[in-house]
Write a protein that holds these residues in place. Sequence first.
Motif, PDB file in Angstrom:
ATOM      1  N   CYS A 192       0.656  -1.015  -0.047  1.00 49.86           N
ATOM      2  CA  CYS A 192      -0.149  -0.095   0.445  1.00 49.86           C
ATOM      3  C   CYS A 192       1.118   1.365   0.288  1.00 49.86           C
ATOM      4  N   PHE A 193       0.418   2.398  -0.341  1.00 48.77           N
ATOM      5  CA  PHE A 193       0.921   3.794  -0.242  1.00 48.77           C
ATOM      6  C   PHE A 193       1.780   4.552   1.187  1.00 48.77           C
ATOM      7  N   ASP A 194       1.423   3.436   2.289  1.00 48.26           N
ATOM      8  CA  ASP A 194       1.770   3.792   3.432  1.00 48.26           C
ATOM      9  C   ASP A 194       2.956   3.374   3.643  1.00 48.26           C
ATOM     10  N   GLY A 195       3.100   1.137   2.658  1.00 45.13           N
ATOM     11  CA  GLY A 195       4.326   0.491   2.699  1.00 45.13           C
ATOM     12  C   GLY A 195       3.889  -0.831   3.414  1.00 45.13           C
ATOM     13  N   GLU A 196       2.740   0.112   3.606  1.00 42.91           N
ATOM     14  CA  GLU A 196       1.730  -1.253   4.258  1.00 42.91           C
ATOM     15  C   GLU A 196       1.295  -2.594   3.590  1.00 42.91           C
ATOM     16  N   ILE A 197       2.283  -4.124   4.331  1.00 37.78           N
ATOM     17  CA  ILE A 197       1.800  -5.197   2.821  1.00 37.78           C
ATOM     18  C   ILE A 197       0.989  -5.761   3.038  1.00 37.78           C
ATOM     19  N   ARG A 198      -0.811  -6.039   2.129  1.00 40.49           N
ATOM     20  CA  ARG A 198      -2.033  -6.025   1.989  1.00 40.49           C
ATOM     21  C   ARG A 198      -2.503  -6.751   0.983  1.00 40.49           C
ATOM     22  N   TYR A 199      -3.014  -8.494   1.233  1.00 44.10           N
ATOM     23  CA  TYR A 199      -3.756  -9.272   0.461  1.00 44.10           C
ATOM     24  C   TYR A 199      -5.266  -8.422  -0.133  1.00 44.10           C
ATOM     25  N   PHE A 200      -5.355  -8.672  -1.384  1.00 40.05           N
ATOM     26  CA  PHE A 200      -6.719  -8.294  -2.180  1.00 40.05           C
ATOM     27  C   PHE A 200      -7.438  -9.258  -3.503  1.00 40.05           C
ATOM     28  N   ARG A 201      -7.814  -9.974  -2.924  1.00 40.52           N
ATOM     29  CA  ARG A 201      -8.825 -10.627  -3.958  1.00 40.52           C
ATOM     30  C   ARG A 201      -9.136  -9.130  -4.914  1.00 40.52           C
ATOM     31  N   VAL A 202      -8.923  -9.500  -6.536  1.00 41.75           N
ATOM     32  CA  VAL A 202      -9.052  -9.023  -7.201  1.00 41.75           C
ATOM     33  C   VAL A 202     -10.039  -9.278  -8.831  1.00 41.75           C
TER      34      VAL A 202
END
Length: 411
Positions: free
Chosen positions: A207-217
Amino acid sequence: MPKLTIDTQYGIIIIQDLETVFVNEYYAHLYGYSSASELLNSIDSFLDLIDPSDHPKAIDNYYQTLKGDVLPRGRSFRNRDRHGREFSVFAIDHVIEWNGKPALQVTVIDLSAQERAQQQLQENEQKFKQLITNSGQGISVHRDFKPIFVNQAWVDLMHAPSIDAVLRDVNLLTLLPEEEHANAQSRYQSLISGRLSGAKTVVKNRCFDGEIRYFRVYDSLIEWDGAPAVQAVIEDVTDRVILEAKLRQLSVTDPLTDIYNRRELDRVLNQEFQKGQRYGHPFSVILIDIDHFKVINDTYGHDVGDNTLRAIANTLRDTLRQTDVLGRWGGEEFLIVCPSTDLTGASHLANTLRSRIANLALDVTKSVTISIGVASLDTDDTQVSDVLKRADRALYDAKRNGRNQVKVDRP
């Protein structure tokens, strides 16, 4: 057998010889029973908890998993409790030892809430509908990963500074790990060319703040301002991805020592043996046995014995190289698989481990020692058990000759 230490928010059932030998309280409540004992007294077989149409599949899965023909895997399925309530669970199977015999442990979690949310999301989606700026779903539209539209929900999910900032100078591809760029570009070309009408995938995003997240796209081809573009609807599934990873880890981990279990060690051993046979890659095994461990249990109690096992496992793990694979082989025995390591290198490592354990300070037992057998893959070995037998023979020599020493099986 070591005490089960899994978090009680997960349901646990253990099946042996197609009979239910254990369930925890959460599992019983999930199926509408007031207690584990009530469930066990109310059923004749674990099959009573499964839809009859799934009985053949469940029996086949039980035998294949015990034989090792099927690796532990996560799966989702629908079920019905004793009161008729339908619900969905995510389950993962793995083989354990129960009262000295193999058994199948199934860990489950109720996914009904997640399924209802997902079903609602799918019902509300229309592939080519006009995008609504104030939608609660994160939506972006792009051409060759240059965004031409994002809504506020997408900005919030991605922790972006603003819609304008994203549209001004962002390439969506840079949010993905570099190793995923080729897959993303291939998927985009298939969509934009019309070879693929839609695609669903889970991606890892920074993410833009550097956090790693997982998304279903959910990707689909749409027309935007008279030209083809790709619409992406995103759903944050970070918690589910982490849960699935945790369940997978539980299936390969010894619950007492938090290192690999024997099943995972067998997989690594066979993998390294095949590399050795096919490509000539060396590998060695280090077999470790705690000296006089029965005396520790008999003198200080099993709690102290368990603490000793944990302390030794932690010391071994902290001493090993990054490429080495450590696991509990059984009882008070540990096994280390050393890829790309010859007998000399493995022998040096084994002596280092023996010394570290001999100098390990323990609260109650004060000191403990280990005996070690070392063996490496030999050209005459036809199966992985040949290497293990020689390591076991070397370990026996170490114990017979006074313990607290390393013996090496030299071809």
